[in-house]
Scaffold this active site. Sequence first.
Site, PDB file in Angstrom:
ATOM      1  N   ASN A  39       0.870  -1.186   0.000  1.00 55.88           N
ATOM      2  CA  ASN A  39       0.000   0.000   0.000  1.00 55.88           C
ATOM      3  C   ASN A  39       0.902   1.230   0.000  1.00 55.88           C
ATOM      4  O   ASN A  39       1.519   1.542   1.015  1.00 55.88           O
ATOM      5  CB  ASN A  39      -0.891  -0.041   1.255  1.00 55.88           C
ATOM      6  CG  ASN A  39      -1.696   1.231   1.432  1.00 55.88           C
ATOM      7  OD1 ASN A  39      -1.795   2.053   0.510  1.00 55.88           O
ATOM      8  ND2 ASN A  39      -2.273   1.400   2.613  1.00 55.88           N
ATOM      9  N   TRP A  40       0.961   1.899  -1.136  1.00 62.05           N
ATOM     10  CA  TRP A  40       1.911   3.017  -1.263  1.00 62.05           C
ATOM     11  C   TRP A  40       1.378   4.304  -0.633  1.00 62.05           C
ATOM     12  O   TRP A  40       2.093   5.279  -0.521  1.00 62.05           O
ATOM     13  CB  TRP A  40       2.237   3.264  -2.742  1.00 62.05           C
ATOM     14  CG  TRP A  40       2.989   2.139  -3.394  1.00 62.05           C
ATOM     15  CD1 TRP A  40       3.368   0.954  -2.818  1.00 62.05           C
ATOM     16  CD2 TRP A  40       3.466   2.100  -4.738  1.00 62.05           C
ATOM     17  NE1 TRP A  40       4.045   0.195  -3.728  1.00 62.05           N
ATOM     18  CE2 TRP A  40       4.117   0.862  -4.919  1.00 62.05           C
ATOM     19  CE3 TRP A  40       3.400   2.979  -5.825  1.00 62.05           C
ATOM     20  CZ2 TRP A  40       4.701   0.494  -6.130  1.00 62.05           C
ATOM     21  CZ3 TRP A  40       3.974   2.618  -7.026  1.00 62.05           C
ATOM     22  CH2 TRP A  40       4.622   1.385  -7.177  1.00 62.05           C
ATOM     23  N   LYS A  41       0.110   4.297  -0.275  1.00 62.64           N
ATOM     24  CA  LYS A  41      -0.518   5.493   0.325  1.00 62.64           C
ATOM     25  C   LYS A  41      -0.294   6.709  -0.596  1.00 62.64           C
ATOM     26  O   LYS A  41      -0.253   6.541  -1.806  1.00 62.64           O
ATOM     27  CB  LYS A  41       0.006   5.708   1.739  1.00 62.64           C
ATOM     28  CG  LYS A  41      -0.109   4.423   2.573  1.00 62.64           C
ATOM     29  CD  LYS A  41       0.084   4.613   4.033  1.00 62.64           C
ATOM     30  CE  LYS A  41      -0.047   3.260   4.723  1.00 62.64           C
ATOM     31  NZ  LYS A  41      -0.014   3.328   6.164  1.00 62.64           N
ATOM     32  N   HIS A  65      -9.375   1.117   4.871  1.00 67.01           N
ATOM     33  CA  HIS A  65      -8.096   1.271   5.570  1.00 67.01           C
ATOM     34  C   HIS A  65      -8.305   2.192   6.774  1.00 67.01           C
ATOM     35  O   HIS A  65      -9.108   3.124   6.716  1.00 67.01           O
ATOM     36  CB  HIS A  65      -7.041   1.856   4.618  1.00 67.01           C
ATOM     37  CG  HIS A  65      -5.681   1.843   5.213  1.00 67.01           C
ATOM     38  ND1 HIS A  65      -5.254   2.812   6.095  1.00 67.01           N
ATOM     39  CD2 HIS A  65      -4.651   0.959   5.086  1.00 67.01           C
ATOM     40  CE1 HIS A  65      -4.024   2.521   6.477  1.00 67.01           C
ATOM     41  NE2 HIS A  65      -3.630   1.406   5.883  1.00 67.01           N
ATOM     42  N   GLU A 109      -6.725   4.578   7.878  1.00 67.47           N
ATOM     43  CA  GLU A 109      -6.543   6.017   7.603  1.00 67.47           C
ATOM     44  C   GLU A 109      -7.796   6.601   6.959  1.00 67.47           C
ATOM     45  O   GLU A 109      -8.142   7.764   7.184  1.00 67.47           O
ATOM     46  CB  GLU A 109      -5.291   6.225   6.730  1.00 67.47           C
ATOM     47  CG  GLU A 109      -4.023   5.999   7.544  1.00 67.47           C
ATOM     48  CD  GLU A 109      -2.834   5.456   6.769  1.00 67.47           C
ATOM     49  OE1 GLU A 109      -2.824   5.542   5.523  1.00 67.47           O
ATOM     50  OE2 GLU A 109      -1.910   4.927   7.419  1.00 67.47           O
ATOM     51  N   GLU A 166      -5.333  -5.054  10.501  1.00 63.99           N
ATOM     52  CA  GLU A 166      -4.265  -4.080  10.723  1.00 63.99           C
ATOM     53  C   GLU A 166      -4.523  -3.323  12.021  1.00 63.99           C
ATOM     54  O   GLU A 166      -5.291  -2.358  12.031  1.00 63.99           O
ATOM     55  CB  GLU A 166      -4.235  -3.072   9.572  1.00 63.99           C
ATOM     56  CG  GLU A 166      -3.988  -3.677   8.219  1.00 63.99           C
ATOM     57  CD  GLU A 166      -3.432  -2.641   7.249  1.00 63.99           C
ATOM     58  OE1 GLU A 166      -2.302  -2.812   6.800  1.00 63.99           O
ATOM     59  OE2 GLU A 166      -4.128  -1.654   6.965  1.00 63.99           O
ATOM     60  N   GLY A 174       2.599   2.090  10.643  1.00 55.74           N
ATOM     61  CA  GLY A 174       3.549   3.195  10.482  1.00 55.74           C
ATOM     62  C   GLY A 174       4.292   3.546  11.755  1.00 55.74           C
ATOM     63  O   GLY A 174       4.933   4.594  11.845  1.00 55.74           O
ATOM     64  N   SER A 199       3.478  -2.325  10.159  1.00 55.42           N
ATOM     65  CA  SER A 199       4.936  -2.386  10.316  1.00 55.42           C
ATOM     66  C   SER A 199       5.540  -3.728   9.912  1.00 55.42           C
ATOM     67  O   SER A 199       6.498  -4.204  10.518  1.00 55.42           O
ATOM     68  CB  SER A 199       5.339  -2.010  11.746  1.00 55.42           C
ATOM     69  OG  SER A 199       4.939  -0.678  12.025  1.00 55.42           O
ATOM     70  N   GLY A 224       2.894  -1.230   4.212  1.00 57.75           N
ATOM     71  CA  GLY A 224       2.912   0.190   3.878  1.00 57.75           C
ATOM     72  C   GLY A 224       4.325   0.653   3.571  1.00 57.75           C
ATOM     73  O   GLY A 224       4.855   0.418   2.484  1.00 57.75           O
ATOM     74  N   GLY A 225       4.968   1.290   4.545  1.00 63.27           N
ATOM     75  CA  GLY A 225       6.290   1.902   4.365  1.00 63.27           C
ATOM     76  C   GLY A 225       7.301   1.019   3.643  1.00 63.27           C
ATOM     77  O   GLY A 225       7.991   1.481   2.721  1.00 63.27           O
TER      78      GLY A 225
HETATM   79  P1  PGA Z   1       2.924   0.178   7.535  1.00 60.57           P
HETATM   80  O1  PGA Z   1       1.465   0.408   6.925  1.00 60.57           O
HETATM   81  O2  PGA Z   1       3.436  -1.097   6.955  1.00 60.57           O
HETATM   82  O3  PGA Z   1       3.716   1.369   7.104  1.00 60.57           O
HETATM   83  O4  PGA Z   1       2.763   0.074   9.021  1.00 60.57           O
HETATM   84  C1  PGA Z   1       0.582  -0.663   6.730  1.00 60.57           C
HETATM   85  C2  PGA Z   1      -0.710  -0.161   6.152  1.00 60.57           C
HETATM   86  O5  PGA Z   1      -1.131   0.942   6.523  1.00 60.57           O
HETATM   87  O6  PGA Z   1      -1.344  -0.839   5.321  1.00 60.57           O
END
Ligand code: PGA
Length: 254
Positions: free
Chosen positions: A9-11, A97, A99, A169, A175, A215, A236-237
Amino acid sequence: MKKKVVAGNWKMNTTPAEAKELTDKINELLKGVSGLRPRVIIAPPFTHIKMLADITDPRDISVAAQNCSSYKKGAYTGEVSAEMIAATGAKYIIIGHSERRAYFKEDNATLATKVNITLEYSLLPIYCCGETLEERESGKLFDIVKQQVSEGLFHLTPDAFSKVIIAYEPVWAIGTGKTATTDQASEMHAYIRKLVEEKYGASAAKDVIILYGGSVNAANARQLFSTPHIDGGLVGGASLKADEFFEIIKAGIA
Ligand code: PGA
């Protein structure tokens, strides 16, 4: 044996040029991999989906959107519909998600509508759920996840449900560099599987793909992916670095 799924997930990251470079690198690294490869999915921002769908082969990498509108079409300035996403060649849409839930106030009822629209256009939903730290510490974690999963998904017919991927998640792990322990993740995945079993039966519960997110990185992926009930990761990251994402993909090779 169930094939693992590794989704990035590149956000709201990458310019088109960076997105292409990252995808080219992942494509290159994937050549030369043998064994039962995980299903690899990347979810770039809307503006890059078509370009990336054009330069990837779904047998290697599928493309996902990170969200879609809960409306089908019309006067909804700034929205992007599932129909538009389907026309780009994308195969999945991430729905709900944390967010989106936290910053854009998306509730379970809206997300249920998005799941329906996603399926209507023959796209596959990756439906996210997970508790906040406060909810975990106050012991509400199972109730919260049950509500998210049942209100967002359990209106589906068994056939429609079979197309859904669930991503657990925990919000406190996203993050933050604070990964859930394998015990914490496994406990919640088993719980979600039990909810699915109660609603759709044992075979649906066995088949449903439940990803862990929060993470995930090259150092912890192998352990997470070999934990009971974890069918892969939503990353994500660490999905923004081709080499690290590739290490995570390799951790999912059977
Ligand atoms: P993260 O994000 O790996 O940076 O913790 C995961 C996500 O939000 O899908």
